[in-house]
Design a protein around this motif. Sequence first.
Motif, PDB file in Angstrom:
ATOM      1  N   ASN A 561       0.855  -1.188   0.000  1.00 28.95           N
ATOM      2  CA  ASN A 561       0.000   0.000   0.000  1.00 28.95           C
ATOM      3  C   ASN A 561       0.894   1.242   0.000  1.00 28.95           C
ATOM      4  O   ASN A 561       0.970   1.999   0.970  1.00 28.95           O
ATOM      5  CB  ASN A 561      -0.916  -0.006   1.224  1.00 28.95           C
ATOM      6  CG  ASN A 561      -1.947   1.116   1.189  1.00 28.95           C
ATOM      7  OD1 ASN A 561      -2.384   1.534   0.116  1.00 28.95           O
ATOM      8  ND2 ASN A 561      -2.316   1.614   2.353  1.00 28.95           N
ATOM      9  N   HIS A 562       1.573   1.440  -1.113  1.00 30.46           N
ATOM     10  CA  HIS A 562       2.548   2.526  -1.213  1.00 30.46           C
ATOM     11  C   HIS A 562       2.608   3.031  -2.645  1.00 30.46           C
ATOM     12  O   HIS A 562       2.526   2.248  -3.590  1.00 30.46           O
ATOM     13  CB  HIS A 562       3.935   2.036  -0.784  1.00 30.46           C
ATOM     14  CG  HIS A 562       5.001   3.092  -0.859  1.00 30.46           C
ATOM     15  ND1 HIS A 562       5.188   4.030   0.130  1.00 30.46           N
ATOM     16  CD2 HIS A 562       5.921   3.375  -1.816  1.00 30.46           C
ATOM     17  CE1 HIS A 562       6.183   4.835  -0.214  1.00 30.46           C
ATOM     18  NE2 HIS A 562       6.646   4.459  -1.391  1.00 30.46           N
ATOM     19  N   VAL A 563       2.763   4.337  -2.794  1.00 30.39           N
ATOM     20  CA  VAL A 563       2.927   4.918  -4.126  1.00 30.39           C
ATOM     21  C   VAL A 563       3.909   6.083  -4.035  1.00 30.39           C
ATOM     22  O   VAL A 563       3.897   6.848  -3.073  1.00 30.39           O
ATOM     23  CB  VAL A 563       1.576   5.409  -4.703  1.00 30.39           C
ATOM     24  CG1 VAL A 563       0.998   6.545  -3.876  1.00 30.39           C
ATOM     25  CG2 VAL A 563       1.723   5.829  -6.166  1.00 30.39           C
ATOM     26  N   GLU A 564       4.807   6.161  -4.993  1.00 32.43           N
ATOM     27  CA  GLU A 564       5.714   7.307  -5.125  1.00 32.43           C
ATOM     28  C   GLU A 564       5.107   8.229  -6.178  1.00 32.43           C
ATOM     29  O   GLU A 564       4.665   7.763  -7.233  1.00 32.43           O
ATOM     30  CB  GLU A 564       7.111   6.856  -5.560  1.00 32.43           C
ATOM     31  CG  GLU A 564       7.735   5.813  -4.656  1.00 32.43           C
ATOM     32  CD  GLU A 564       8.881   6.349  -3.813  1.00 32.43           C
ATOM     33  OE1 GLU A 564       9.437   7.400  -4.180  1.00 32.43           O
ATOM     34  OE2 GLU A 564       9.204   5.711  -2.793  1.00 32.43           O
ATOM     35  N   THR A 565       5.106   9.513  -5.901  1.00 31.76           N
ATOM     36  CA  THR A 565       4.465  10.467  -6.809  1.00 31.76           C
ATOM     37  C   THR A 565       5.462  11.520  -7.271  1.00 31.76           C
ATOM     38  O   THR A 565       6.217  12.059  -6.458  1.00 31.76           O
ATOM     39  CB  THR A 565       3.275  11.158  -6.124  1.00 31.76           C
ATOM     40  OG1 THR A 565       2.302  10.167  -5.752  1.00 31.76           O
ATOM     41  CG2 THR A 565       2.620  12.171  -7.058  1.00 31.76           C
ATOM     42  N   VAL A 566       5.454  11.784  -8.569  1.00 30.93           N
ATOM     43  CA  VAL A 566       6.229  12.892  -9.133  1.00 30.93           C
ATOM     44  C   VAL A 566       5.235  13.990  -9.501  1.00 30.93           C
ATOM     45  O   VAL A 566       4.407  13.807 -10.398  1.00 30.93           O
ATOM     46  CB  VAL A 566       7.038  12.464 -10.367  1.00 30.93           C
ATOM     47  CG1 VAL A 566       7.795  13.659 -10.952  1.00 30.93           C
ATOM     48  CG2 VAL A 566       8.005  11.339 -10.011  1.00 30.93           C
ATOM     49  N   ALA A 567       5.304  15.105  -8.791  1.00 30.73           N
ATOM     50  CA  ALA A 567       4.406  16.238  -9.046  1.00 30.73           C
ATOM     51  C   ALA A 567       5.228  17.408  -9.576  1.00 30.73           C
ATOM     52  O   ALA A 567       6.258  17.766  -8.988  1.00 30.73           O
ATOM     53  CB  ALA A 567       3.674  16.636  -7.769  1.00 30.73           C
ATOM     54  N   ILE A 568       4.779  17.987 -10.686  1.00 27.49           N
ATOM     55  CA  ILE A 568       5.475  19.111 -11.307  1.00 27.49           C
ATOM     56  C   ILE A 568       4.655  20.379 -11.092  1.00 27.49           C
ATOM     57  O   ILE A 568       3.502  20.467 -11.522  1.00 27.49           O
ATOM     58  CB  ILE A 568       5.692  18.880 -12.814  1.00 27.49           C
ATOM     59  CG1 ILE A 568       6.254  17.475 -13.075  1.00 27.49           C
ATOM     60  CG2 ILE A 568       6.591  19.960 -13.394  1.00 27.49           C
ATOM     61  CD1 ILE A 568       7.617  17.240 -12.504  1.00 27.49           C
ATOM     62  N   PHE A 569       5.250  21.354 -10.412  1.00 30.35           N
ATOM     63  CA  PHE A 569       4.608  22.645 -10.169  1.00 30.35           C
ATOM     64  C   PHE A 569       5.300  23.714 -11.014  1.00 30.35           C
ATOM     65  O   PHE A 569       6.516  23.676 -11.215  1.00 30.35           O
ATOM     66  CB  PHE A 569       4.711  23.036  -8.691  1.00 30.35           C
ATOM     67  CG  PHE A 569       4.021  22.096  -7.750  1.00 30.35           C
ATOM     68  CD1 PHE A 569       2.731  22.350  -7.320  1.00 30.35           C
ATOM     69  CD2 PHE A 569       4.654  20.956  -7.278  1.00 30.35           C
ATOM     70  CE1 PHE A 569       2.090  21.494  -6.437  1.00 30.35           C
ATOM     71  CE2 PHE A 569       4.037  20.079  -6.400  1.00 30.35           C
ATOM     72  CZ  PHE A 569       2.736  20.355  -5.983  1.00 30.35           C
TER      73      PHE A 569
END
Length: 579
Positions: A561-569
């Motif tokens: 139950n894990h997720v890595e997220t790449v968010a671009i601002f």
Amino acid sequence: MGFITRLVIANSWAIVLATIICTIYSPTGIHAFPQQQASSPAAFAASFGRGQELSSNIISIPPQMTARRDSSPLNCPHFQQCPGCITPESYTNVPIVTSAKLFFSSSAVQQKVIEPKENFYKVVIPSEIHGWRTQAKLAVKPKSTWGAGCVFGLYERNSHDIVEIPNCVVHHPHINQAMDILHKACYNVKTPAWDEDSGSNGLRYVQLSVERMTGKVSMTLVWNAGNLKECQPHLSRLIKECKRLDKKRATMSGENNNVQNGLTSGLFHSVWCHTNDSPGNSIFARGEQNWHPMEGPEFIREAIPGTKLKDREGLLHFNPMVFRQGNLDGFDEIAMHVAKSVDGGSKVCELYAGIGLLGLTALTYWEKRGDALEWVRCSDENPNNPRCFKRTVNSMPSKVTGIMSSRKEMVGKKYKKPKSKQNDVELSQIMNDILQENNNDPASSRKGKVTYMVASAASALHQGQALGAGVLIVDPPRKGLEEEVLVQLCKPHNPKQLYTEDPLFLQGPRYSINWVNDVHTLIYVSCGFDALASDCDRLLKGNAGWKLESATGYILFPGSNHVETVAIFKRKAGRETLL
């Protein structure tokens, strides 16, 4: 923490409730956003300099590959007993991913998205389902009260009882082989295991790391002892027995008869001992004095993401004293995502950098495409990182790093004194010469484009690491960004603040300085979604002008139950540089 943020980190019933609330308060459901943005998203996006190309070619994993991997069964014999996995298939349908999709599709977030759309949050499985784990940490306990051998595995949920996981399907096969050898060796030489109740001297944890280019395993034995002497004679006997069993395995498998290209046979790359007699659950104790190399080379080497070994474009160097991802195959895809999201020719600052993997990947990526980055500044608070960083940089071509890596490369490159103007030298030119240290100076060439600072993220900012940078990369721990880092990122751009890359030239009280004044792109790599949701909430609600360009979830640990997220601002560039 905002309203939507609190909802997405709640339990499943709260997720359903949030969906109903968002639907009621929006005439078109949770994907609604203001009409003026929906009418011309392309024009709105173009004002941020990316137009309609937002991230169409950023993700290299095609959707059909993710779909295939998502439907592949785990088929693990330890499922349900082992705490590592919660689902044997449908890895993109775990609660944390559901929460992330709800958060990024909510109207509160979509109002701050550059180009709003349905299914905004993309989910990717970047590696195969089996054999992806190239680094594992396992706990140890006595096999019996008679002290004959050790048990290795993971702690059960909410307890300190160990679940054995021999031949784990997510482990790299060589980790399973190394564990089999270690298990037999501990039994043969009667290695004592640490007992939590008595605090006895003995083996406490083991870390196994695979060097993918050779398949060899670096083994770190964590011993409950204050120093190396207290580990003896059991430690020496255990290492000797592991080597004997490995040699026997190599002989039986025919490895000793098939050694080619100068490679030695054997499973083990190196053996380290780490002494840790501190209370609590920390695997490693702080302090370099606790690390003891016993056998083999210091560094595990890995190809820089996006490069090929045959092209000799440099190697990442890791030792056990620095952080290394458990799924390097998957993290390579994240590193390439980050590199493609950096604007070519820009100046980059990386906080929470580890050994500088993300920044150096971007540096290599844009050099190969003829739009080299001007510089990359990395920082982290682990004092052991610079040694690995330096070895990595020294292995890279000098045309990429700007560093003359050997005396031979300096031959024929004579120092030329710069020609100065007699009458009309401007102040900006003088300051530029000082800050750039004059490109004709050999000392400047040896310094190159890449630097490393040992400091916390907040301290690095206050020492000017991000001054002049247009791109900021952050890869914080699960707790998210430090408060002071968030405070700086939430400050609006100050057009009156002098553009400089050196804090020496800034005037006024330090509290008034915007240490990220020229950052227009923030690349946030998150390993803890709850913290990301909270940080994102503050960034988008602040008055610094941040908008969300894209958010992509990477299932690095399929089954968990894990997720890595790449968010671009993104935010609009403030003003033309003065230097």
